[in-house]
Design a protein around this motif. Sequence first.
Motif, PDB file in Angstrom:
ATOM      1  N   UNK A  27      51.566  42.273  36.780  1.00 11.90           N
ATOM      2  CA  UNK A  27      51.789  42.786  38.227  1.00 11.90           C
ATOM      3  C   UNK A  27      50.664  41.969  39.103  1.00 11.90           C
ATOM      4  N   UNK A  28      50.937  41.492  40.370  1.00 11.71           N
ATOM      5  CA  UNK A  28      49.958  41.370  41.298  1.00 11.71           C
ATOM      6  C   UNK A  28      48.800  42.449  41.413  1.00 11.71           C
ATOM      7  N   UNK A  29      47.566  41.992  41.668  1.00  9.71           N
ATOM      8  CA  UNK A  29      46.609  42.831  41.641  1.00  9.71           C
ATOM      9  C   UNK A  29      45.556  42.480  43.007  1.00  9.71           C
ATOM     10  N   UNK A  30      45.566  43.379  44.092  1.00 12.03           N
ATOM     11  CA  UNK A  30      45.002  43.018  45.420  1.00 12.03           C
ATOM     12  C   UNK A  30      43.602  43.543  44.952  1.00 12.03           C
ATOM     13  N   UNK A  31      42.494  42.842  45.313  1.00 14.00           N
ATOM     14  CA  UNK A  31      40.949  43.310  45.339  1.00 14.00           C
ATOM     15  C   UNK A  31      40.200  42.951  46.505  1.00 14.00           C
ATOM     16  N   UNK A  32      39.162  43.570  46.845  1.00 20.51           N
ATOM     17  CA  UNK A  32      38.162  43.633  48.032  1.00 20.51           C
ATOM     18  C   UNK A  32      36.892  43.011  47.352  1.00 20.51           C
ATOM     19  N   UNK A  33      36.256  42.063  47.681  1.00 22.59           N
ATOM     20  CA  UNK A  33      34.920  41.804  47.303  1.00 22.59           C
ATOM     21  C   UNK A  33      34.178  41.158  48.487  1.00 22.59           C
ATOM     22  N   UNK A  34      32.734  41.128  48.311  1.00 21.80           N
ATOM     23  CA  UNK A  34      32.033  40.462  49.415  1.00 21.80           C
ATOM     24  C   UNK A  34      32.391  39.031  49.409  1.00 21.80           C
ATOM     25  N   UNK A  35      32.155  38.352  50.678  1.00 23.45           N
ATOM     26  CA  UNK A  35      32.251  37.064  50.627  1.00 23.45           C
ATOM     27  C   UNK A  35      31.149  36.299  49.824  1.00 23.45           C
ATOM     28  N   UNK A  36      31.542  35.205  49.116  1.00 17.84           N
ATOM     29  CA  UNK A  36      30.803  34.546  48.246  1.00 17.84           C
ATOM     30  C   UNK A  36      30.867  34.919  46.620  1.00 17.84           C
ATOM     31  N   UNK A  37      31.672  35.896  46.592  1.00 18.31           N
ATOM     32  CA  UNK A  37      31.641  36.281  45.038  1.00 18.31           C
ATOM     33  C   UNK A  37      32.636  35.197  44.490  1.00 18.31           C
ATOM     34  N   UNK A  38      32.321  34.756  43.199  1.00 22.56           N
ATOM     35  CA  UNK A  38      33.190  33.863  42.651  1.00 22.56           C
ATOM     36  C   UNK A  38      34.583  34.423  42.083  1.00 22.56           C
ATOM     37  N   UNK A  39      35.641  33.530  42.132  1.00 26.66           N
ATOM     38  CA  UNK A  39      37.001  34.112  41.420  1.00 26.66           C
ATOM     39  C   UNK A  39      36.875  34.780  40.247  1.00 26.66           C
ATOM     40  N   UNK A  40      36.042  34.249  39.079  1.00 25.56           N
ATOM     41  CA  UNK A  40      35.634  34.671  37.803  1.00 25.56           C
ATOM     42  C   UNK A  40      35.019  35.893  38.136  1.00 25.56           C
ATOM     43  N   UNK A  41      33.960  36.391  38.760  1.00 25.88           N
ATOM     44  CA  UNK A  41      33.391  37.828  38.802  1.00 25.88           C
ATOM     45  C   UNK A  41      34.327  38.806  39.408  1.00 25.88           C
ATOM     46  N   UNK A  42      35.423  38.303  40.468  1.00 28.67           N
ATOM     47  CA  UNK A  42      36.236  39.169  41.323  1.00 28.67           C
ATOM     48  C   UNK A  42      37.219  39.531  40.025  1.00 28.67           C
ATOM     49  N   UNK A  43      37.773  38.584  39.272  1.00 20.74           N
ATOM     50  CA  UNK A  43      38.824  38.876  38.347  1.00 20.74           C
ATOM     51  C   UNK A  43      38.030  39.736  37.310  1.00 20.74           C
ATOM     52  N   UNK A  44      36.781  39.662  36.721  1.00 21.92           N
ATOM     53  CA  UNK A  44      36.207  40.254  35.638  1.00 21.92           C
ATOM     54  C   UNK A  44      35.832  41.750  35.947  1.00 21.92           C
ATOM     55  N   UNK A  46      37.424  43.467  37.879  1.00 22.91           N
ATOM     56  CA  UNK A  46      38.808  44.325  38.221  1.00 22.91           C
ATOM     57  C   UNK A  46      39.579  44.218  36.850  1.00 22.91           C
ATOM     58  N   UNK A  47      39.098  43.957  35.971  1.00 23.30           N
ATOM     59  CA  UNK A  47      39.864  44.014  34.367  1.00 23.30           C
ATOM     60  C   UNK A  47      40.828  42.815  34.286  1.00 23.30           C
ATOM     61  N   UNK A  48      40.642  41.919  34.798  1.00 21.77           N
ATOM     62  CA  UNK A  48      41.633  40.521  34.824  1.00 21.77           C
ATOM     63  C   UNK A  48      41.148  39.574  33.956  1.00 21.77           C
ATOM     64  N   UNK A  49      41.618  39.303  32.902  1.00 22.56           N
ATOM     65  CA  UNK A  49      41.289  38.381  31.675  1.00 22.56           C
ATOM     66  C   UNK A  49      41.390  37.089  32.140  1.00 22.56           C
ATOM     67  N   UNK A  50      40.052  36.494  31.797  1.00 16.99           N
ATOM     68  CA  UNK A  50      40.052  34.914  32.267  1.00 16.99           C
ATOM     69  C   UNK A  50      39.230  34.137  30.937  1.00 16.99           C
ATOM     70  N   UNK A 238      42.821  46.601  31.227  1.00 17.84           N
ATOM     71  CA  UNK A 238      43.153  47.649  32.003  1.00 17.84           C
ATOM     72  C   UNK A 238      41.784  48.105  32.673  1.00 17.84           C
ATOM     73  N   UNK A 239      41.917  48.311  33.997  1.00 16.58           N
ATOM     74  CA  UNK A 239      40.984  49.240  34.628  1.00 16.58           C
ATOM     75  C   UNK A 239      41.478  50.381  35.499  1.00 16.58           C
ATOM     76  N   UNK A 240      40.712  51.472  35.574  1.00 17.93           N
ATOM     77  CA  UNK A 240      41.006  52.650  36.397  1.00 17.93           C
ATOM     78  C   UNK A 240      40.001  53.396  37.012  1.00 17.93           C
ATOM     79  N   UNK A 241      40.036  53.874  38.017  1.00 19.95           N
ATOM     80  CA  UNK A 241      38.803  54.884  38.777  1.00 19.95           C
ATOM     81  C   UNK A 241      39.323  55.951  39.327  1.00 19.95           C
TER      82      UNK A 241
END
Length: 645
Positions: A27-44, A46-50, A238-241
Amino acid sequence: MSGTPDGGTSPPTPDRVRITFHPDGGQPREVRVPTGVTLFDAASWNGIAVDSTCGGHGTCRKCRMRVTEGEMAVSRLDPRAYTPDELRAGWRLACTAAATCDLTVEVPPLVTRPKAATVGVGRQVILRPAVQKRCVTLTEPTLADQRSDLQRLRDALPDLELVADLRAVRNLTRAMRAALLDGDGEVTAVVVDSTDGQRLIDVEPGDTSARRFGIAYDLGTTTVVATLLDLATGTPVAVASVLNPQQPFGADVITRISATMLDEAALERLSALAHGCLDDLAAEVCAGADVDRGEVYEIALAGNATMVHLALGIDPEPLGVAPFVMASRTFEGLTAVDLGVGVHPGAPAFVFPALGAYVGGDIVAGALASGMDRDRRIRLFIDVGTNCEIVLAAGERLLATAAPAGPAFEGAAIRCGMRAAPGAIEGVKISDDDVALQVIGDVAPLGLCGSGLVDAVASLVAAGLLDPSGRLLAADAPGVSPGLADRLRQVGQERVFVLAFGPDGSGGSVGSGGSGDKAMEGAVYLSQRDVRELQFAKAAIATGWRLLLEEHGLVDADVAQVLLAGSFGSYLSPASAVRIGLVPDVSVLRIVSAGNVAGEGAKMALLSVRERAAATALVEGVHYVELSDRADFNDRFIDQLSFPV
């Protein structure tokens, strides 16, 4: 969203960006991150396997992602991994792709079974979980071969020193009989490393070696996060908070400790709330990944000393009064049952050791994840929160301390404060005649969260509307822009700055009866008291890191990197943090949003017994500095109250 007198809006500021990930088959997952964060870190985060095996250095070329919407520059390493046509189609290496605007990204499926995982702040971890699964084929007993079931299994696994309790032996007997009835005799031993050998926690019929999971917890005072990990591949599935349900007992650790001192029944209740929260999150992540809870064979937990004591039902009173003594820095032999988590009944629990009563296992986990003990640069690790923990790495020496920042960063004690949820102002920019706001969820502003508070104060200082002492100017003060004068108002006897007017333009007008709370209904504003709350918090933090720097004879310019950690620190604008003196006055390029490094450290503990041992060694190598024991602390604190000119 921008608050204007007529309720108009303007485009969001670029301090934080929204990324919509489309994982293959998920399923699509929308996340918010600070500007300049890499796609890899943003995915990691939030529990998205890369896929990745190089620690985020762009050399393995496995972290492939395709940007389908939004602008993404081509890095110097991308042409080595992609053809010109692929680059034009949006393919990028995720570890070098820094997000500077809203993006939509496709994430391909994993194509390898990695031997290493990239976790934490660019840390590469060799996969060697404590949990192992070994599939063996057992021969059927005969009158000539009357070995016990356990001995038969031990003989089939001669490289292991199996230790088994009664429950494991019961399961062994059932599994072995079931396997022999099927005719193949194939069983899978589930083994976990322990101090007395390899502990057998289960024996399952057939070959189940491909499925083994663990849950990493960040047990925070405000928020609790759980990440379900595939221990075979090292990937999050999977990630939950959830907000910590203990909050009715107090927003910070001191008030929760006080609650147990005032009411004998409070400790049991707080412990039950922690258990219920951890168990609910386990159920949520397992359901989200279609994993049976019985397939979770270990959990790891990072939390501050008070949260850990409460979760384990240990009286926290000694933590709250001098000399601030913990029941224990380490907790050996725990199981998931001890923390109320309903996973595999034999699953052990690893709880990170603590440095001190106010520098707990969450900071040890964060220091591990960020490699504070493996870098010769001068680095500061700052976990910004109600209790702010600080670690300074200077050569071979690590110093740590804790600063009592208070609840301002969580939105508590702020007139229009709220947590980071839809409607919270998280970014503020003030120009000569307008205010631009970034609001979570792109909806009408409802309140102000911690990052928005810092941005608002920093912008007011930059605009000259707050003097260095933190006093808000009057609307008719010299130099106040006419476009901003109407936002400087009175609520009772207190000056405020209106960030967003109400839907009907409520807020009254200066000098025309708009001085009461009723006239401000629906408006979101920053009050003089709010500014003072932030000043006290930033002064405590700045005093902490300055004293650590001085221990080494260092100044701001010597700091090569500042890591802002925790759920709040990850969304804090580096420029605003520097502007108000919250962090050292260094280039914003040296200030890194580190994400939830406590949770990352917990992941590392599950994925690698070597890293788990490193966490224990790290505790032994850190010198803890107690601020409350310093005679000059109050004077130094007062010196840090003003804003830099």
